[in-house]
Design a protein around this motif. Structure first.
Motif, PDB file in Angstrom:
ATOM      1  N   PRO A   1     -11.585   6.058   1.799  1.00 29.81           N
ATOM      2  CA  PRO A   1     -10.424   5.344   1.263  1.00 29.81           C
ATOM      3  C   PRO A   1      -9.125   5.710   1.966  1.00 29.81           C
ATOM      4  O   PRO A   1      -8.096   5.108   1.711  1.00 29.81           O
ATOM      5  CB  PRO A   1     -10.390   5.788  -0.205  1.00 29.81           C
ATOM      6  CG  PRO A   1     -11.004   7.143  -0.188  1.00 29.81           C
ATOM      7  CD  PRO A   1     -12.068   7.084   0.876  1.00 29.81           C
TER       8      PRO A   1
ATOM      9  N   SER B   1       0.821  -1.205   0.000  1.00 28.45           N
ATOM     10  CA  SER B   1       0.000   0.000   0.000  1.00 28.45           C
ATOM     11  C   SER B   1       0.857   1.259   0.000  1.00 28.45           C
ATOM     12  O   SER B   1       0.543   2.230  -0.688  1.00 28.45           O
ATOM     13  CB  SER B   1      -0.937   0.009   1.215  1.00 28.45           C
ATOM     14  OG  SER B   1      -1.831  -1.072   1.141  1.00 28.45           O
TER      15      SER B   1
ATOM     16  N   TYR C   1      -7.740   1.902  -2.487  1.00 26.81           N
ATOM     17  CA  TYR C   1      -8.936   1.754  -3.317  1.00 26.81           C
ATOM     18  C   TYR C   1      -9.043   0.336  -3.856  1.00 26.81           C
ATOM     19  O   TYR C   1      -8.096  -0.425  -3.791  1.00 26.81           O
ATOM     20  CB  TYR C   1      -8.851   2.696  -4.538  1.00 26.81           C
ATOM     21  CG  TYR C   1      -8.784   4.152  -4.194  1.00 26.81           C
ATOM     22  CD1 TYR C   1      -9.935   4.857  -3.883  1.00 26.81           C
ATOM     23  CD2 TYR C   1      -7.572   4.824  -4.205  1.00 26.81           C
ATOM     24  CE1 TYR C   1      -9.878   6.213  -3.591  1.00 26.81           C
ATOM     25  CE2 TYR C   1      -7.503   6.173  -3.913  1.00 26.81           C
ATOM     26  CZ  TYR C   1      -8.652   6.862  -3.613  1.00 26.81           C
ATOM     27  OH  TYR C   1      -8.597   8.185  -3.317  1.00 26.81           O
ATOM     28  N   GLY C   2     -10.198   0.036  -4.440  1.00 26.23           N
ATOM     29  CA  GLY C   2     -10.381  -1.215  -5.164  1.00 26.23           C
ATOM     30  C   GLY C   2     -11.166  -2.241  -4.383  1.00 26.23           C
ATOM     31  O   GLY C   2     -11.495  -2.064  -3.210  1.00 26.23           O
ATOM     32  N   ASP C   3     -11.446  -3.322  -5.082  1.00 24.42           N
ATOM     33  CA  ASP C   3     -12.249  -4.403  -4.503  1.00 24.42           C
ATOM     34  C   ASP C   3     -11.576  -5.063  -3.311  1.00 24.42           C
ATOM     35  O   ASP C   3     -12.246  -5.568  -2.417  1.00 24.42           O
ATOM     36  CB  ASP C   3     -12.540  -5.464  -5.564  1.00 24.42           C
ATOM     37  CG  ASP C   3     -13.416  -4.929  -6.700  1.00 24.42           C
ATOM     38  OD1 ASP C   3     -14.145  -3.946  -6.477  1.00 24.42           O
ATOM     39  OD2 ASP C   3     -13.352  -5.505  -7.803  1.00 24.42           O
ATOM     40  N   ALA C   4     -10.248  -5.075  -3.283  1.00 22.30           N
ATOM     41  CA  ALA C   4      -9.514  -5.744  -2.207  1.00 22.30           C
ATOM     42  C   ALA C   4      -9.237  -4.827  -1.018  1.00 22.30           C
ATOM     43  O   ALA C   4      -8.617  -5.249  -0.046  1.00 22.30           O
ATOM     44  CB  ALA C   4      -8.197  -6.287  -2.743  1.00 22.30           C
ATOM     45  N   ALA C   5      -9.707  -3.580  -1.055  1.00 18.72           N
ATOM     46  CA  ALA C   5      -9.383  -2.597  -0.014  1.00 18.72           C
ATOM     47  C   ALA C   5      -9.751  -3.080   1.391  1.00 18.72           C
ATOM     48  O   ALA C   5      -8.967  -2.929   2.324  1.00 18.72           O
ATOM     49  CB  ALA C   5     -10.047  -1.264  -0.312  1.00 18.72           C
TER      50      ALA C   5
END
Length: 81
Positions: free
Chosen positions: A65, A11, A38-42
């Protein structure tokens, strides 16, 4: 702890590459670093970082975020265990 360390390092590197890493003015107790994740895996990434942080004396705060890590004074912990 390994997953947390990998999530944190990944990150930090991603935020640095994207120009979204907010570096602390100082170091030591009370220092802060802010990452944008960010993103689906956050959610999973933040969860891994929180588990690591609770074991090494780093506070974690999430605002959308933004994930803010704060180095805690010696002897302080946010650990819930």
């Amino acid at each position: 702890m390994t997953d947390g360390l990998l999530a944190l390092v990944s990150s930090v590197l991603a935020a640095q590459a994207a120009g979204t890493l907010k570096k602390p003015a100082g170091h030591g107790a009370g220092s802060r670093i802010e990452l944008m994740i960010y993103g689906d895996a956050a959610a999973g990434i933040v969860s891994d970082i929180e588990r690591l942080a609770s074991r090494v004396g780093v506070g974690v705060e999430q605002q959308g975020p933004s994930v803010i890590l704060t180095i805690l004074p010696e002897g302080k912990s946010h650990s819930k265990t």
